[in-house]
Design a protein around this motif. Structure first.
Motif, PDB file in Angstrom:
ATOM      1  N   LYS A   1       0.830  -1.208   0.000  1.00 23.26           N
ATOM      2  CA  LYS A   1       0.000   0.000   0.000  1.00 23.26           C
ATOM      3  C   LYS A   1       0.863   1.257   0.000  1.00 23.26           C
ATOM      4  CE  LYS A   1      -2.858   2.682   3.214  1.00 23.26           C
ATOM      5  NZ  LYS A   1      -3.556   2.686   4.525  1.00 23.26           N
TER       6      LYS A   1
ATOM      7  N   MET B   1       1.940   4.276  -2.733  1.00 20.33           N
ATOM      8  CA  MET B   1       1.579   5.641  -2.366  1.00 20.33           C
ATOM      9  C   MET B   1       2.769   6.597  -2.414  1.00 20.33           C
ATOM     10  SD  MET B   1      -0.449   6.652   1.145  1.00 20.33           S
ATOM     11  CE  MET B   1      -1.784   5.503   0.791  1.00 20.33           C
TER      12      MET B   1
ATOM     13  N   GLU C   1       1.145   8.700  -5.302  1.00 17.69           N
ATOM     14  CA  GLU C   1       0.785  10.084  -4.984  1.00 17.69           C
ATOM     15  C   GLU C   1       1.987  11.011  -5.110  1.00 17.69           C
ATOM     16  OE1 GLU C   1      -3.035   9.204  -2.084  1.00 17.69           O
ATOM     17  OE2 GLU C   1      -1.266  10.139  -1.211  1.00 17.69           O
TER      18      GLU C   1
ATOM     19  N   SER D   1      -3.600  11.616   0.134  1.00 25.17           N
ATOM     20  CA  SER D   1      -4.125  11.005   1.354  1.00 25.17           C
ATOM     21  C   SER D   1      -3.572  11.677   2.606  1.00 25.17           C
ATOM     22  CB  SER D   1      -3.755   9.526   1.384  1.00 25.17           C
ATOM     23  OG  SER D   1      -2.339   9.396   1.432  1.00 25.17           O
ATOM     24  N   ASP D   2      -4.235  11.405   3.722  1.00 23.98           N
ATOM     25  CA  ASP D   2      -3.747  11.893   5.015  1.00 23.98           C
ATOM     26  C   ASP D   2      -2.339  11.374   5.304  1.00 23.98           C
ATOM     27  OD1 ASP D   2      -6.159  13.170   5.420  1.00 23.98           O
ATOM     28  OD2 ASP D   2      -6.976  11.632   6.758  1.00 23.98           O
ATOM     29  N   GLU D   3      -2.066  10.108   4.918  1.00 29.83           N
ATOM     30  CA  GLU D   3      -0.757   9.520   5.176  1.00 29.83           C
ATOM     31  C   GLU D   3       0.348  10.269   4.446  1.00 29.83           C
ATOM     32  OE1 GLU D   3      -3.495   7.760   4.328  1.00 29.83           O
ATOM     33  OE2 GLU D   3      -3.416   5.715   5.133  1.00 29.83           O
ATOM     34  N   THR D   4       0.089  10.615   3.194  1.00 25.83           N
ATOM     35  CA  THR D   4       1.098  11.345   2.431  1.00 25.83           C
ATOM     36  C   THR D   4       1.313  12.732   3.020  1.00 25.83           C
ATOM     37  OG1 THR D   4       0.699  10.130   0.376  1.00 25.83           O
ATOM     38  CG2 THR D   4       1.631  12.333   0.163  1.00 25.83           C
TER      39      THR D   4
ATOM     40  N   ASN E   1      -5.507  18.758   2.314  1.00 30.11           N
ATOM     41  CA  ASN E   1      -5.009  17.547   1.651  1.00 30.11           C
ATOM     42  C   ASN E   1      -4.492  17.811   0.240  1.00 30.11           C
ATOM     43  OD1 ASN E   1      -6.730  16.237   3.864  1.00 30.11           O
ATOM     44  ND2 ASN E   1      -5.731  14.472   2.911  1.00 30.11           N
TER      45      ASN E   1
END
Length: 343
Positions: free
Chosen positions: A58, A62, A71, A86-89, A162
């Motif tokens: 995943k 990303m 991303e 995404s929030d993670e990025t 974001n």
């Protein structure tokens, strides 16, 4: 620190006060251009490892610049325009910016164009990593180096909730110096939530040990001897629950006229660092911090790097200099080649 594979888990010291302590499960996979290995004690259930590998896939999809629709790749491809991610990025980019500030710009996640130009991993993979000399024709042109270097500036990353954009359309993100640490932390968080209390997560140069200091179990983590045989150690760390991350010049490099060209690039000059360091290993609670700090401390050099480590809570480090010496921070105790965390 994404390219390093200079540390490995040697085993456990002492016993783990765990039920079914004789049970274990371990498996390896290939992600982030390196072999990763997850070993869990007290269980034989491979579903935990399956989930960790799913997380690896995943986040590689990303964050990786080698994945065309990741991303990060989309931000690079639309430089100058906002891209929703995404929030993670966002969290990882913010962490990268944080270390850009902490390091005075020595750690910079916008060095993508510069690292692509040098292309050290690919070139070194097809050249002999020994005392043989490499033809100087592999070196990038000085004017190209300066052009790429001029677009390295983490302050050009603009985040609006974001949405992310690079204000310099020629800048390129590369999260290779921090992404594996973030991913390792996410794996460990998942395993902790599932009740796993002992094991190791080894993502190449990033090792996370899982365990509670209170149970008095220690892991033995070998620090690769620079330019030594595979598995030959310069030192062994004895540590309980912690992240151990190494950055070094001895896994991806080539030599020209006696000079080592490696993948840790000085953003001020555009060339690989020449600062008498062979490697830095950072011990910290979180791997994302250890990842960024190992590169930052290498970039700062022995004196300033050690000064930074000593200023941070719960962070220790081992510096390896080109004279073969080991330099340890104040929270570590050395006895021969064994280095132990002070309790």
């Amino acid at each position: 620190a994404v390219l390093e594979i200079g540390i490995l888990v040697l085993g456990l010291l002492g016993g783990c006060a765990l039920p079914a302590r004789n049970r274990s499960v371990s498996r390896s996979g290939f992600y982030f251009d390196t072999i990763i290995t997850i070993t869990l004690y007290g269980t034989e259930d491979e579903r935990y490892i399956d989930h960790c590998f799913a997380l690896a896939k995943k986040y590689e999809d990303m964050f990786s610049v080698t994945v065309s629709d990741s991303e990060i790749s989309r931000i690079n491809a639309h430089a100058g325009a906002y891209v929703t991610v995404s929030d993670e990025t966002i969290a990882l980019l913010q962490k990268g910016i944080e270390y850009g500030r902490l390091s005075g710009g020595k750690f910079d996640i916008t060095l993508g164009a510069l690292s692509e130009l040098w292309n050290i991993p690919e070139i070194s993979a097809r050249l002999p990593n020994d005392e043989n000399e490499t033809d100087a024709s592999v070196l990038p042109d000085a004017s190209d180096i300066e052009a790429a270097r001029s677009h390295v500036d983490y302050r050009k990353i603009e985040i609006d909730q974001n949405r992310v954009r690079l204000a310099d359309p020629d800048a390129r993100l590369d999260l290779g110096g921090i992404a594996k640490g973030y991913i390792a932390d996410q794996m460990k968080a998942y395993l902790n939530e599932e009740g796993i209390t002992s094991g190791t997560i080894n993502l190449g140069g990033n090792v996370l040990t899982i365990g509670n200091k209170a149970d008095a179990s220690f892991y033995r983590i070998g620090i690769q001897k620079p330019f030594g045989e595979t598995g030959e150690t310069a030192a062994v760390l004895e540590t309980p629950d912690a992240s151990i991350v190494s950055s070094g010049i001895y896994e991806r490099y080539y030599r020209i006229d006696g000079r080592i060209y490696h993948h840790i690039l000085d953003v001020d000059t555009g060339y690989p660092y020449q600062n008498h360091l062979y490697g830095v290993t950072v011990i910290s609670p979180l791997s994302v911090d250890g990842d960024a700090l190992s590169t930052t401390c290498f970039a700062l050099g022995l004196e300033k790097g050690m000064e930074l480590v000593e200023s941070l809570d719960a962070v220790e480090a081992v510096f390896l200099t080109d004279d073969g010496a080991l330099h340890i921070s104040s929270g570590l105790v050395q006895n021969g080649e064994t280095i132990t965390m002070q309790q």
